[in-house]
Design a protein around this motif. Sequence first.
Motif, short mmCIF file in Angstrom:
data_model
loop_
_atom_site.label_atom_id
_atom_site.label_comp_id
_atom_site.label_asym_id
_atom_site.label_seq_id
_atom_site.Cartn_x
_atom_site.Cartn_y
_atom_site.Cartn_z
N ILE A 1 33.43 20.24 5.66
CA ILE A 1 34.01 19.51 6.80
C ILE A 1 34.06 20.40 8.04
N VAL B 1 33.81 6.80 4.50
CA VAL B 1 33.92 8.25 4.32
C VAL B 1 33.88 8.99 5.66
N GLU C 1 37.85 8.38 -2.28
CA GLU C 1 36.81 7.55 -1.68
C GLU C 1 35.43 7.97 -2.22
N GLU D 1 36.93 8.84 7.90
CA GLU D 1 38.01 9.64 7.30
C GLU D 1 37.80 11.13 7.60
N LEU D 2 36.56 11.57 7.46
CA LEU D 2 36.24 12.98 7.72
C LEU D 2 36.37 13.31 9.21
N LYS E 1 38.58 12.33 11.15
CA LYS E 1 39.98 12.64 11.47
C LYS E 1 40.27 14.12 11.23
N LEU E 2 39.54 14.71 10.29
CA LEU E 2 39.75 16.12 9.96
C LEU E 2 38.92 17.03 10.85
N ASN E 3 37.80 16.52 11.35
CA ASN E 3 36.97 17.28 12.28
C ASN E 3 36.25 16.30 13.19
N VAL F 1 40.04 11.54 0.98
CA VAL F 1 38.58 11.72 0.96
C VAL F 1 38.03 11.70 -0.47
N TYR G 1 47.87 19.43 6.04
CA TYR G 1 47.25 18.21 6.52
C TYR G 1 45.85 18.02 5.95
N THR G 2 44.99 19.00 6.18
CA THR G 2 43.60 18.85 5.75
C THR G 2 43.48 18.79 4.23
#
Lengths: 301, 301
Positions: free
Chosen positions: A135, B197, A200, B200-201, B203-205, A197, A188-189
Motif C-alpha cells: 500500500i 478493494v 474483501e 478501500e486502499l 483511504k490508506l494511501n 481490506v 489506523y492502517t
Amino acid sequence: MVKKVIKTIRRYSMFERKDKVLVCVSGGPDSVCLLHILNSLKEYLRIKISVAHFNHKLRRESDAEENFVRALSKDLGFAFYTEYWKEKPSANIQKEARRVRYSFFLKTVKEIGAERIALGHNLNDSAETVLFHIIRGERPVGICPKREEEGVQIVRPLIEIERAEIEEYLKAYGIDYCIDHTNLEPLYTRNKIRLEVLPELEKLNPDILRALVKVAKVSERERDFLHREAERADVKGEKGISIEKLKSLHPALSAHILKREGMNFSQIEEVLSMLNKKRFWKVDLGNGRFAQREGNSLVLS
Amino acid sequence: MVKKVIKTIRRYSMFERKDKVLVCVSGGPDSVCLLHILNSLKEYLRIKISVAHFNHKLRRESDAEENFVRALSKDLGFAFYTEYWKEKPSANIQKEARRVRYSFFLKTVKEIGAERIALGHNLNDSAETVLFHIIRGERPVGICPKREEEGVQIVRPLIEIERAEIEEYLKAYGIDYCIDHTNLEPLYTRNKIRLEVLPELEKLNPDILRALVKVAKVSERERDFLHREAERADVKGEKGISIEKLKSLHPALSAHILKREGMNFSQIEEVLSMLNKKRFWKVDLGNGRFAQREGNSLVLS
C-alpha cells in the motif's frame, strides 16, 4: 496445528537440541498459544524455556497482563523475567515501545545465557505486513520466520499458522489469555487492513494469506540476490560511484545500489535517467542531500 | 493532461516521426480520449493516424458502437478498419475475445503498412492488474507501456493517466463516447478490485495507483534481471538440468529457472528442498508431469 508448527520449526531450523529459549509473552492469544505449544513440545525439541514480558505501562490493563503472564509461567514452571517502561517519549510512542521491548528481550536473553528468542507472530501478521508495504508502494516483504540480531536467533514458530487456527486451539484447550489491545500498533492502517481490506481480498481468494506471503517470499529472495550481486559489483569511482560502472550494470542492480544509498523510487528513476547525460546534473534527495555528477563520478552529499 | 501524455510518450519513446499509427478504439471513454489526444498531437508528433475497431457482436450495443467509432473516424478524417467476430467459441469467451481482437489489430497494422498500435489503457487499469496478480499470489506486474509483438510496437500513451482525469477531459471538451460495458472482462474479480478493494486502499494511501505501479516496476525490472542471469547461467546436465550447477546458483536464480520450466511456487520450493538429497526423489508437477533426480541431473518429464 501442533504438527504444522513442528513443520515450520523444522523448515527454518528454528531450534537446536539443548537450546535455552526465551519466549516473549504479552499475554495476548498468539504468545500465550506459542508458550503452550512450546511447553507441550519441550521434551520433543529438548529445549529449555524461560518467559519474558515487557510491561509498557501504557494502559489500565498493563499490570493485570504482567500478573497474568507471571502466574502462567509459574503454573508451567518457567523462570519469568519482566521489566516496565520507565521513561516514555512524547512522540513516536509505538516505534519506541517496540524498540525498548526488543532491547529488553535481547538484554534478558544474554543475561540468562539463552540462545533464542521466540515470538508469537502468525500468518495473518505476516500477510498484513505484506499489504502494509504494498500500500505504501514498497517492496512486498512479510515477517521473517527466523533472523539474527546481535548474535541472537529470533524465531517465530507460529508464522505459518492462521490467527483463526490459534483462536480455535485456545478454545479447544480452554486456555485463558488477555484480550488483545492492539493500541501499540500503528492503529489506523493496520486495523483497516485487518478488518476491511483483507476480508474483501479473501472473497477473491480464500487463500489470500498464503498468496500474499508467497509474493513476499519471492520478492525477499530476489532482494537477497540483488544484495549479493551488489556486493560483488565494484562501482567505486574516482570520487564516489563510477558512472561508467553503474551504467554497465543491469538497471535492477544499479537501482538496488542507489536504494542502499538511501534514495527513494523517484530519485532513483531520476538519477538513472541522468546517467547518460554528459553535462553537469544534480538531483535533490531532500534533507539537504544531493546526488550529482562530478567528472565521471556520481557523488552523494 | 496532454502535457502528461507527451511526457509518457517521450519517456517510453512511443512514437517516431513519420510513424503510421493504428489507434484501436472500442468507443469507450479511454480509447475515445486517446484518439482525440493523438489527433490534437498529430502534427506535433508527426504521426499519421488510422483507426481500428473490432466488433465482438456480443452485445446489443455492439453495432451501435461500431457505427459510433466509424462516424468519429470520418469526422476526424481518419481511415477506419473494422471486422466482426464470426466464429465464437462456447467457452473462454473473454480470453478468446482478447485473442481475436489483438490478432485483428496485428493483421490490420501489417496490411496498411503501419508501425505502431496505440491502445487506451490507463493508470487504473495498470494498478488493477497489479492487484489482480498479487491477490493470486503472483509476481506484481502491471500493464506494459510499450512492448513488441510480431515486430509491431504496441504503445499505451494513457498508461500514466488516471481514469478520473480521462473522464474530466472528456467532460471538459464535451466529447461523446459509448458507455463502458465491461462484460468482456473477467467481471467478478476485476469489478471487485475496481469498485471495492481500490477505494478501500485509497483511504490508506491517496496515491495508491502510483504506489501499486511502483511496486510492479521494481518487480518487473528484477524479473528482467533474473531472465538475463538465467540465460547466462549454464545449468545443462548430463540428462536434464545439472543438480550441482543449479545448487551453486542463488536460490532466487534457481527458482526463476524452475519457474521458466513451468513449475509453480510450491513445486519450486519442493524441488529446491530436494536438491541436497542424495537418494532418488520425484515431485509431481500435475498433468502427468514429474520432476525427478536421475543420477546428477534433474529431469522433467
